[in-house]
Design an enzyme around this catalytic site. Structure first.
Site, PDB file in Angstrom:
ATOM      1  N   ARG A 113      -0.698   2.317  -8.077  1.00  0.00           N
ATOM      2  CA  ARG A 113      -1.530   3.611  -7.733  1.00  0.00           C
ATOM      3  C   ARG A 113      -2.589   3.121  -8.772  1.00  0.00           C
ATOM      4  NH1 ARG A 113       0.876   6.997  -4.604  1.00  0.00           N
ATOM      5  NH2 ARG A 113      -0.579   8.772  -5.020  1.00  0.00           N
TER       6      ARG A 113
ATOM      7  N   LEU B 116       0.734  -1.199  -0.178  1.00  0.00           N
ATOM      8  CA  LEU B 116      -0.095  -0.113   0.130  1.00  0.00           C
ATOM      9  C   LEU B 116       0.417   1.100  -0.048  1.00  0.00           C
ATOM     10  CD1 LEU B 116      -2.839  -0.699   2.509  1.00  0.00           C
ATOM     11  CD2 LEU B 116      -2.733  -0.340   0.006  1.00  0.00           C
ATOM     12  N   ASP B 117       0.502   2.157  -0.884  1.00  0.00           N
ATOM     13  CA  ASP B 117       1.780   3.782  -0.844  1.00  0.00           C
ATOM     14  C   ASP B 117       1.548   4.270   0.602  1.00  0.00           C
ATOM     15  OD1 ASP B 117       1.383   2.832  -3.311  1.00  0.00           O
ATOM     16  OD2 ASP B 117      -0.571   4.160  -4.336  1.00  0.00           O
ATOM     17  N   LYS B 118       2.599   4.984   0.843  1.00  0.00           N
ATOM     18  CA  LYS B 118       2.883   5.719   1.887  1.00  0.00           C
ATOM     19  C   LYS B 118       2.146   6.471   2.524  1.00  0.00           C
ATOM     20  CE  LYS B 118       5.862   8.604   3.722  1.00  0.00           C
ATOM     21  NZ  LYS B 118       7.343   9.482   3.935  1.00  0.00           N
TER      22      LYS B 118
ATOM     23  N   SER C 188      -1.688   5.629   1.567  1.00  0.00           N
ATOM     24  CA  SER C 188      -2.842   5.035   1.551  1.00  0.00           C
ATOM     25  C   SER C 188      -2.807   3.385   2.820  1.00  0.00           C
ATOM     26  CB  SER C 188      -2.639   4.299   0.456  1.00  0.00           C
ATOM     27  OG  SER C 188      -3.047   4.027  -0.588  1.00  0.00           O
TER      28      SER C 188
END
Length: 209
Positions: free
Chosen positions: A144, A40-42, A44
């Site tokens: 993303r 998971l992105d930073k 998110s």
């Protein structure tokens, strides 16, 4: 014996154990052998599965075995029916510098905001710009992807939470909460009960022939 941890990754935490200060290591004293399945992105939040089960990692990340991941996206504006339909049927996004048509998804505009823990820091409130929530279920996980999809139909994502993977769900978790699960429960909730044994039997038959 493999170990399995389900966590609610907070906003601002990296999906890794080393490097910058805000990593998964700050949430819990995890065993050295485990690692997150996917990322998971930073910026998110939400569900991450952390394990040392290499077979499960391969299965969940292999595009051939598409499994459902459901996201809650707070977006700028109120999406039209046409935008929701486009998200469901497939939208062109940029992946590695090339146009990519996303696979069919399940998209719906939620009638009210989902019950989620507050985000720290909170989303910046703008009085003159309405926002709304979309629930989006995908069977793929490009970089993303959800943010690119909502932006492509004209409704940029403000906050993104991964709610579930198949039947593993973090909607009753607190931010940063960690729960350990046993293998049978994880495989059952992911719809993989018996799948691994069948794969092994097939592999053994191939070796004998």
């Amino acid at each position: 014996m493999s170990r399995y941890f389900i966590i609610y990754k907070p906003f601002g935490v990296l999906s890794q154990f080393s490097g910058e200060a805000h990593t998964l290591a700050s949430l819990f004293d995890f065993p050295k052998e485990v690692y997150p399945v996917g990322r998971l992105d930073k910026d998110s939040e939400g569900l991450l599965l952390i394990t040392d089960d290499k077979w499960l990692n391969h299965h969940l990340l292999n595009p051939r075995f598409g499994h459902q991941r459901t996201y809650l996206a707070q977006v700028e504006g109120i999406p039209t029916e046409e935008a929701i339909k486009t998200l469901s049927n497939g939208v062109k996004i940029n992946v590695d510098g090339k146009d990519y048509l996303t696979k069919h998804a399940i998209a719906k505009l939620l009638p009210e905001s989902p019950v989620l823990p507050d985000r720290d820091p909170p989303i910046r409130y703008r009085k003159n710009v309405p926002d709304s929530w979309i629930e989006l279920t995908l069977i793929e996980g490009k970089n993303r992807q959800v943010r690119k999809m909502t932006a492509a139909v004209g409704f940029p994502t403000l906050r993104l939470v991964r709610k579930s993977m198949e039947k593993i769900n973090i909607m009753d978790f607190a931010v940063g909460e960690v729960q350990e699960m046993d293998q049978d429960s994880v495989y059952h909730k992911l719809g993989l009960t018996g799948f691994k044994d069948a794969a092994k039997q097939k592999q053994n038959r191939s070796k004998r022939s």
